[in-house]
Design a protein around this motif. Structure first.
Motif, PDB file in Angstrom:
ATOM      1  N   ILE A 193       6.595  61.243  17.163  1.00 17.64           N
ATOM      2  CA  ILE A 193       7.532  62.139  16.631  1.00 17.64           C
ATOM      3  C   ILE A 193       7.002  63.759  16.572  1.00 17.64           C
ATOM      4  O   ILE A 193       6.175  63.877  15.897  1.00 17.64           O
ATOM      5  CB  ILE A 193       8.193  61.846  15.278  1.00 17.64           C
ATOM      6  CG1 ILE A 193       8.894  60.477  15.515  1.00 17.64           C
ATOM      7  CG2 ILE A 193       9.211  63.066  14.858  1.00 17.64           C
ATOM      8  CD1 ILE A 193       9.330  59.998  14.020  1.00 17.64           C
ATOM      9  N   GLY A 194       7.559  64.670  17.321  1.00 19.81           N
ATOM     10  CA  GLY A 194       7.137  65.947  17.466  1.00 19.81           C
ATOM     11  C   GLY A 194       7.901  67.077  16.267  1.00 19.81           C
ATOM     12  O   GLY A 194       8.139  66.027  15.089  1.00 19.81           O
ATOM     13  N   GLU A 241      10.195  68.734  16.208  1.00 15.45           N
ATOM     14  CA  GLU A 241      11.356  69.037  16.468  1.00 15.45           C
ATOM     15  C   GLU A 241      12.210  67.772  17.173  1.00 15.45           C
ATOM     16  O   GLU A 241      11.214  66.919  17.738  1.00 15.45           O
ATOM     17  CB  GLU A 241      11.970  70.632  17.187  1.00 15.45           C
ATOM     18  CG  GLU A 241      11.495  70.598  18.392  1.00 15.45           C
ATOM     19  CD  GLU A 241      11.651  71.908  18.933  1.00 15.45           C
ATOM     20  OE1 GLU A 241      11.953  72.053  20.140  1.00 15.45           O
ATOM     21  OE2 GLU A 241      11.788  72.631  18.420  1.00 15.45           O
ATOM     22  N   GLY A 242      13.529  67.720  17.055  1.00  8.56           N
ATOM     23  CA  GLY A 242      14.168  66.662  17.876  1.00  8.56           C
ATOM     24  C   GLY A 242      15.185  65.698  16.785  1.00  8.56           C
ATOM     25  O   GLY A 242      15.286  66.128  15.876  1.00  8.56           O
ATOM     26  N   VAL A 243      15.225  64.555  17.356  1.00 11.02           N
ATOM     27  CA  VAL A 243      16.259  63.709  16.496  1.00 11.02           C
ATOM     28  C   VAL A 243      15.601  62.369  16.380  1.00 11.02           C
ATOM     29  O   VAL A 243      14.923  61.791  17.512  1.00 11.02           O
ATOM     30  CB  VAL A 243      17.660  63.457  17.342  1.00 11.02           C
ATOM     31  CG1 VAL A 243      18.633  62.709  16.522  1.00 11.02           C
ATOM     32  CG2 VAL A 243      18.408  65.220  17.392  1.00 11.02           C
ATOM     33  N   VAL A 244      15.624  61.693  15.236  1.00  5.51           N
ATOM     34  CA  VAL A 244      15.123  60.404  15.121  1.00  5.51           C
ATOM     35  C   VAL A 244      16.220  59.646  14.552  1.00  5.51           C
ATOM     36  O   VAL A 244      17.277  59.901  13.838  1.00  5.51           O
ATOM     37  CB  VAL A 244      13.900  60.534  14.193  1.00  5.51           C
ATOM     38  CG1 VAL A 244      12.891  61.199  14.588  1.00  5.51           C
ATOM     39  CG2 VAL A 244      14.228  60.921  12.915  1.00  5.51           C
ATOM     40  N   GLU A 267      21.231  59.020  12.866  1.00  4.26           N
ATOM     41  CA  GLU A 267      20.390  59.793  13.523  1.00  4.26           C
ATOM     42  C   GLU A 267      20.415  61.365  12.985  1.00  4.26           C
ATOM     43  O   GLU A 267      21.565  61.760  12.275  1.00  4.26           O
ATOM     44  CB  GLU A 267      20.988  60.093  15.039  1.00  4.26           C
ATOM     45  CG  GLU A 267      20.884  58.801  15.684  1.00  4.26           C
ATOM     46  CD  GLU A 267      20.979  59.053  17.077  1.00  4.26           C
ATOM     47  OE1 GLU A 267      21.618  60.049  17.393  1.00  4.26           O
ATOM     48  OE2 GLU A 267      20.653  58.212  18.037  1.00  4.26           O
ATOM     49  N   GLU A 300      18.210  65.122  12.712  1.00  2.00           N
ATOM     50  CA  GLU A 300      17.621  66.260  13.360  1.00  2.00           C
ATOM     51  C   GLU A 300      16.484  66.679  12.357  1.00  2.00           C
ATOM     52  O   GLU A 300      16.525  66.915  11.072  1.00  2.00           O
ATOM     53  CB  GLU A 300      18.329  67.456  13.845  1.00  2.00           C
ATOM     54  CG  GLU A 300      17.689  68.451  14.431  1.00  2.00           C
ATOM     55  CD  GLU A 300      18.232  69.532  15.115  1.00  2.00           C
ATOM     56  OE1 GLU A 300      17.765  70.318  15.548  1.00  2.00           O
ATOM     57  OE2 GLU A 300      19.638  69.320  15.316  1.00  2.00           O
ATOM     58  N   ARG A 312       4.914  60.182  11.767  1.00  2.00           N
ATOM     59  CA  ARG A 312       5.090  61.221  13.194  1.00  2.00           C
ATOM     60  C   ARG A 312       4.040  60.690  14.159  1.00  2.00           C
ATOM     61  O   ARG A 312       4.509  60.709  15.114  1.00  2.00           O
ATOM     62  CB  ARG A 312       5.054  62.586  12.667  1.00  2.00           C
ATOM     63  CG  ARG A 312       6.295  62.989  11.700  1.00  2.00           C
ATOM     64  CD  ARG A 312       6.417  64.334  11.493  1.00  2.00           C
ATOM     65  NE  ARG A 312       5.197  65.397  12.025  1.00  2.00           N
ATOM     66  CZ  ARG A 312       4.357  66.008  10.626  1.00  2.00           C
ATOM     67  NH1 ARG A 312       4.752  65.655   9.576  1.00  2.00           N
ATOM     68  NH2 ARG A 312       3.529  66.539  11.029  1.00  2.00           N
TER      69      ARG A 312
END
Length: 98
Positions: free
Chosen positions: A83-84, A86-89, A6, A8, A78
């Motif tokens: 998927i924006g 920012e965030g976690v993938v 995972e 960021e 994205r």
């Protein structure tokens, strides 16, 4: 070598266009550095990546400021995965340069 992690999302703005990337964990980056392989441009390593139902081939690149490899996130991926900026993938990554 296949790994899941995972990471960021962060934005790289060193050029005119914004790029969105995910940093690999330091321990995994160290393992990848140790794999014997032919040198490639910019220290890149060819990989196959899956995020959600999207799968594509690209390269990861060493980021000297972070001391890890980074994975570029294509806009098409994205958009397809929601998927924006920012965030976690969760990333499923296979090293192809072995």
């Amino acid at each position: 070598m296949r790994i899941m992690f995972e990471g960021e999302i962060f934005r790289w703005t060193a050029r005119e266009q914004d790029w969105y990337l995910v940093a690999l964990p330091a321990d995994l980056s160290e393992e990848i550095r140790e794999i014997p392989r032919m040198p490639r441009g910019f220290g890149s390593v060819r990989v196959e990546v899956a995020i959600g139902s999207s799968r594509w081939r690209t390269s990861i690149f060493p980021d000297a400021s972070r001391g890890v490899y980074v994975l570029p996130l294509k806009r098409a991926v994205r958009d397809a995965e929601g998927i924006g900026v920012e965030g976690v993938v969760t990333v499923d990554l296979e090293i192809l340069d072995v």
